[in-house]
Design a protein around this motif. Structure first.
Motif, mmCIF file in Angstrom:
data_model
loop_
_atom_site.group_PDB
_atom_site.id
_atom_site.type_symbol
_atom_site.label_atom_id
_atom_site.label_comp_id
_atom_site.label_asym_id
_atom_site.label_seq_id
_atom_site.Cartn_x
_atom_site.Cartn_y
_atom_site.Cartn_z
ATOM 1 N N LEU C 91 10.666 68.131 -44.400
ATOM 2 C CA LEU C 91 10.483 69.386 -43.663
ATOM 3 C C LEU C 91 10.495 70.571 -44.615
ATOM 4 C CD1 LEU C 91 12.803 68.839 -40.563
ATOM 5 C CD2 LEU C 91 10.340 68.583 -40.689
ATOM 6 N N LEU C 92 10.403 70.285 -45.903
ATOM 7 C CA LEU C 92 10.580 71.362 -46.875
ATOM 8 C C LEU C 92 9.269 71.950 -47.370
ATOM 9 C CD1 LEU C 92 13.394 69.726 -49.014
ATOM 10 C CD2 LEU C 92 13.631 71.736 -47.590
ATOM 11 N N SER C 93 8.146 71.346 -47.006
ATOM 12 C CA SER C 93 6.902 71.781 -47.619
ATOM 13 C C SER C 93 6.135 72.741 -46.730
ATOM 14 C CB SER C 93 6.031 70.582 -47.964
ATOM 15 O OG SER C 93 6.621 69.871 -49.003
ATOM 16 N N THR C 94 4.944 73.060 -47.171
ATOM 17 C CA THR C 94 4.193 74.118 -46.511
ATOM 18 C C THR C 94 3.072 73.602 -45.615
ATOM 19 O OG1 THR C 94 3.006 74.204 -48.589
ATOM 20 C CG2 THR C 94 4.586 75.953 -48.164
ATOM 21 N N SER C 95 2.892 72.274 -45.554
ATOM 22 C CA SER C 95 1.748 71.788 -44.788
ATOM 23 C C SER C 95 1.939 72.061 -43.301
ATOM 24 C CB SER C 95 1.540 70.297 -45.026
ATOM 25 O OG SER C 95 2.526 69.572 -44.347
#
Lengths: 473, 341, 254
Positions: C91-95
């Motif tokens: 849940l840490l990325s930007t997608s």
């Protein structure tokens, strides 16, 4: 609401961010995985430290091997396409018999009995009903066979291996290995192929896959290719060769489509799409035995019926339009007649004719109704005694009669070849265009996807026509 | 109508050539027109400032002839612009020497800030090839307003270095330390970390990229001669010409910091070898980097080759129980170390 | 194993062994909202379909569910709305899909978050689990595909896992409807507060990060005393997450 303390927190955050440097994300992820490893070490016991089942590894060694990888892949694709094309014949002819020879006369009678005016019954039955019936009869059976087969392979887990095997080719043209699958899906239906691009999680490669999906010769175009190849190309060689020539011509067109797909993927990735983010990752999931009936059920509901419904929604107004332009006269000639006259010069320039261009315009909802529309319009223009009247699409059982009508319409071998090329290289059907818009939410990409193949089609047919006329006559 | 297929082909050919000349990427007339249409000398002024700033940084003093030759503009226009710049207190003219004023320097730094921020943006948030970053930033530096630049900086998390390792000046005009030495000047046996790859001139940069030399790699100089420089890094030996080495900047480090010479690139991992992930190269950026981390390519993770694609160099690696396919260029940006058995 | 249910008619109503009424897409007036999260290809959509009686297509493809699906069921007179989030690794990325999942768990405030994991690949799946446990403390771990793990000779001590994670763990094999009644029951117990979770918090962080997170989250707690996930907010602020910053500015969190 106090604003100040929040700004203080944000300032603090900014300050801390500078202090801990660029690697926060890396270090946090490492930390989480370290926790995960501790927990796993605490709670699991495993005899299989690698974590992958032996059977999976064995299957993978075979399906990705240098010797067997490609033969297995092509064999499976060939079987799927063969079952689809052959298997769809019977239900298709049954359906068209039901719709055209049973229900249509019944509706006609009904219209007469309730004193429906001729123009209304023509509009509704000959126009709207015929287009819808045609689309269902031709489209439903192949999709109902193709999609479940494809879905079974998907659920089993074989498809990611195909992407893995072919990745090198797609990488060369700036695309993702998974495009191999969305492309194969396009052989069934381009709209479904476009939806399938969701599996590509890299924005640039996904757009490439969406825009180039139309170069996969879809179900709706196979019959056109087969008919024209048989009637015109098969006829110029001795009888015993005609079957082989026709089949190779159709396969040649499909392969040409794949070549165009690679070419335009490369072109797009080097030009308009080069700024889009591009990542690559491909997980090879464990094999899982598919659950046969459930798969059949969901693939028919999820893919087939949704696509079919969209096609019907678009086909109904097209049927109405076809009937109207053939039946409304302006200045002593039907609208269709005027339009054909208008398109004739352009049609001639690219080795086709006005009838074909008009058919491609009005039959934009589904490639399935292009040939019936061409036949109807040709009969209307030439006055040959065949068909069912102005605005009523038809097809003939006999290939020779079809050829005779088309020849009367001025068709030559060049027209046939260019029609096959144009059938491959023209705008996607309206269902696909709509789907592209829904998937990309962008007018720009939708227009590029629509116009790129059309422009290529004009260029290719134009060049073929000129060269043909210079060298062959 | 007078139709003749040969004429038709000829017309078609002429038309395509015409369209090609106009819309050809970068060099086409249309793009050139678009570039110069709404400018009014701003671009030239800013290019002059930047050029003068770089010259003064390296201890040289600019004059009109030098500027004319490097920027390739006609002298009349240049003289006019320079007099305007002097009037606006951007530079002082002392006989034929040109010297930046304080406000001229600040202006130059703000252009450089925009340029390097934009390169960072292209590297992190878009898919443009690194060969294109410089050219695109060259154009963008003249187009972004001060406010847009600050928004960009915020969006990128106020980065300190650009993707080539150059420090980005802050909005107040300060620059972070930069203590690198050119690789060409390092004696044999020196250990260090690559901190900067110069992107100009392009043909030398191309050489650096082709060799797969990456920022943040630890190196050891093996040979430094007149004709060639050899260094060891990440399990491989690299041989360069002095001209290429000149454009690579290295931060010299102490022996103790030169950890672990046994690590090498994942792309060189052999079939039955077992290894552990050491790190992901700084050259793996943005979304791609995050994906790899999420998939479990983190320090200490055991890894081995699982499958090889029948064609090409895509390989599947077994990581935390799952087979994950990577392309060769990705695998070459992951460092691993053989596991002791 | 589970030979009795794999007959191809598992979606027929008479086969449902528990007292759950599956409502399909009728999600109005739900008493509880349940989010369904998990890595791609863990059988998350199968769990969703089994619970709701819907038949969303689930391919053996990482990342099949891209849009958010919703469904509902009734258990013990309470109505539960189930939201199937896109399958993500983190849940840490930007997608986009991660943003959807992240924002729903954070801002949608589900009453229970069910995290579906693949028992054979627990370590990889825990990356997501541990992140979710930083956001919410009402969660259930659905240890799915246990049949496959068994075949791969992987043994998991569920009790120890539940203890380490601080949330209930339910082993299931959703394809064969094993463990689904237990899962429904556990969801209900967590939703009603009968089970109180003490979720695991990430421990292995470098000192400087730990300190920064502590400092920031204590500052946040001072400002918003009721904030259950101040550490997560601190993570996001340190990543420079614009959405979080804007929400904080508007005062819409909490």
């Amino acid at each position: 609401m106090e604003k100040e303390p929040i700004d203080k927190i944000l300032d603090l955050a900014e300050d801390l961010r500078w202090k801990i440097g660029d690697d926060f994300h890396d270090e946090l992820t490492e930390g989480i995985y370290a926790d995960a490893a501790e927990i796993v070490g605490d709670v699991t016991r495993s005899e299989n430290s690698g974590g992958r089942s032996r059977l999976d590894t064995k299957i993978d060694r075979i399906v990705t091997s240098k010797t067997w990888g490609f033969p297995i892949m092509f064999l499976i694709l060939a079987i799927v396409l063969w079952i689809t094309i052959v298997g769809a014949n019977y239900p298709s002819s049954m359906l068209s018999d039901l719709f055209l020879n049973t229900i249509r006369p019944f509706l006609k009678d009904l219209a007469v009995q309730i004193n429906m005016p001729w123009w209304l019954s023509g509009f509704l039955i000959d126009g709207v009903y015929m287009a819808v019936a045609w689309v269902i009869a031709v489209m439903l059976p192949p999709m109902a066979i193709f999609f479940p087969l494809f879905t079974l392979l998907e659920d089993f887990g074989y498809l990611p291996r195909v992407a893995f095997n072919l990745d090198y080719l797609f990488k060369k043209s700036g695309a993702h290995g998974k495009q191999a699958l969305t492309m194969s899906m396009g052989f069934g239906c381009n709209a479904a192929g476009v939806v399938a691009t969701r599996i590509i999680d890299s924005p640039r490669e996904r757009l490439i896959a969406i825009i180039t999906n139309n170069f996969s010769l879809c179900n709706g175009r196979w019959p056109t290719q087969i008919l024209i190849a048989t009637v015109f190309l098969g006829a110029v060689v001795p009888q015993y060769l005609s079957g082989i020539v026709a089949v190779s011509a159709v396969i040649g067109i499909a392969v040409l489509g794949i070549a165009f797909m690679f070419f335009s993927s490369w072109l797009l990735s080097k030009t308009v799409l080069k700024g889009e983010v591009s990542t690559f990752n491909l997980e090879l999931p464990p094999y899982r035995p598919p659950r046969f009936w459930k798969t059949i059920y969901t693939s028919i509901i999820d893919r087939t019926l949704i696509v079919l419904w969209r096609a019907i929604v678009f086909a109904a107004p097209a049927g109405a339009a076809i009937w109207l332009i053939s039946n409304i006269d302006v200045g002593g000639q039907s609208i269709a007649g005027w339009m054909i006259d208008f398109f004739d010069p352009l049609g001639f320039l690219i080795g086709l004719n006005g009838v074909i261009l008009l058919a491609y315009i009005v039959a934009i909802p589904a490639n399935e109704i292009v040939i019936p529309t061409i036949l109807m319009l040709t009969v209307m223009v030439t006055g040959v005694a065949a068909g069912e009247g102005a605005g009523v699409m038809f097809e003939l059982d006999s290939a020779n009669e079809t050829a005779e009508i088309l020849r009367a319409g001025g068709w030559t071998l060049l027209t046939a070849i260019n029609l096959m090329l144009f059938s491959l290289l023209h705008n996607p059907c309206s269902t696909t265009i709509y789907t592209i818009y829904k998937e990309t939410q962008s007018v720009k990409w939708t227009s590029i996807a629509t116009l790129l193949p059309l422009i290529l089609g004009f260029i290719v047919t134009f060049l073929v026509a000129q060269i043909w006329r210079i060298f062959i006559g | 109508m007078n139709y003749n297929p040969v004429t038709a082909l000829a017309i078609f050919g002429i038309l395509s050539v015409f369209l090609f000349l106009i819309f050809r990427p970068e060099k086409g007339g249309f793009w050139k027109w678009k570039k110069t249409s709404k400018d009014g000398g701003k671009t030239l002024i800013e290019d002059i400032l930047k050029q003068m700033f770089h010259m003064e940084e390296s201890g040289k003093i600019a004059d009109i002839h030098m500027l004319r030759d490097t920027l390739k503009v006609n002298e009349g226009k240049l003289v006019y612009i320079i007099s305007r710049m002097a009037a606006n207190d951007l530079l002082n003219i002392e006989r034929d020497r040109l010297i930046l004023t304080k406000s001229g320097k600040e202006y130059a730094l703000s252009i450089i800030r925009t340029h390097r921020l934009w390169e960072k943006y292209l590297a992190e948030k878009t898919g443009y090839d690194q060969r294109e970053w410089h050219q695109r930033a060259e154009q963008m530096e003249h187009l972004l307003s001060r406010e847009e630049t600050e928004n960009l900086a915020e969006k990128l998390g106020n980065p300190i270095y650009d993707p080539h390792g150059d420090p980005i000046p802050t909005s107040k005009g300060e620059t972070a330390d930069f203590n690198g030495v050119s690789l060409s000047r390092l004696p044999k046996g020196t250990k260090g970390r690559i901190i900067h790859l110069e992107d100009e001139p392009p043909h030398i940069y191309e050489q650096i990229l082709k060799r797969n030399i990456t920022i943040d790699s630890l190196i050891r100089v093996e040979e430094n001669g007149k004709n060639r420089i050899v260094f060891y890094s990440e399990g491989e030996y690299f041989t360069l010409s002095p001209a290429v080495a000149e454009n690579i900047t290295v931060l010299v480090i102490k022996d103790d910091d030169f950890k672990d010479p046994g690590s090498f690139r994942l792309s060189r991992l052999k079939d039955k070898e077992r290894a552990k992930v050491v790190s992901i190269s700084k050259e793996m950026r943005g979304e791609s980097r995050r994906r790899l981390l999420d998939l479990g390519f983190v320090k200490g993770t055991p890894i081995r080759v699982d499958l090889k694609s029948p064609i090409g160099n895509t390989k599947a690696y077994l990581v935390k129980g799952t087979s994950i396919a990577l392309r060769e260029d990705q695998a070459s940006k992951i460092l691993v170390k053989k596991e002791k058995i | 194993m589970s030979k009795n249910t794999n007959t191809g008619c598992e979606s027929c109503p008479q086969h449902i062994p528990d007292d759950v009424k599956r409502l399909g897409v009728d999600t109005g007036d739900a008493d509880y909202v349940v989010a369904l999260a998990g890595n791609p290809n863990t059988g998350k959509s199968t769990v969703f379909n089994t619970l709701t009686g819907l038949r969303q297509h689930t391919g053996n493809w990482p990342g099949k569910t891209v849009t958010r699906a919703e469904g509902a069921f009734i258990y013990d007179k309470k109505k539960y709305k189930l939201v199937d989030l896109p399958g993500t690794y983190s849940l840490l990325s930007t997608s986009e899909d991660e943003e959807v999942a992240r924002n729903f768990i954070l801002f949608g405030k589900p009453d229970v978050t069910v995290i579906v994991v693949d028992a054979s690949r627990l370590e990889r799946n825990l990356n997501l689990v541990l992140q979710i446990l930083e956001i919410t403390d009402k969660a259930v771990l659905c240890l799915n595909l246990v049949d496959e793990a068994e075949r791969n000779k992987i043994e998991i001590d569920e009790r120890a896992l539940a203890r380490d994670l601080g949330i209930p763990v339910v082993p299931t094999s959703a394809r064969f409807r094993k463990g689904i009644p237990e899962l429904t029951k556990t969801i209900a117990e967590v939703a009603s507060g009968e089970i109180v979770c003490k979720p695991h918090r990430i421990k292995n962080m470098p000192k400087k990060i730990k300190n920064a997170v502590e400092k920031l989250s204590s500052e946040l707690r001072k400002q918003f005393p009721g904030l259950p996930n101040s550490r997560w907010i601190a993570f996001r602020l340190l990543e420079g997450d614009k959405t979080i910053i804007n929400t904080l500015k508007k005062g819409e969190l909490v």
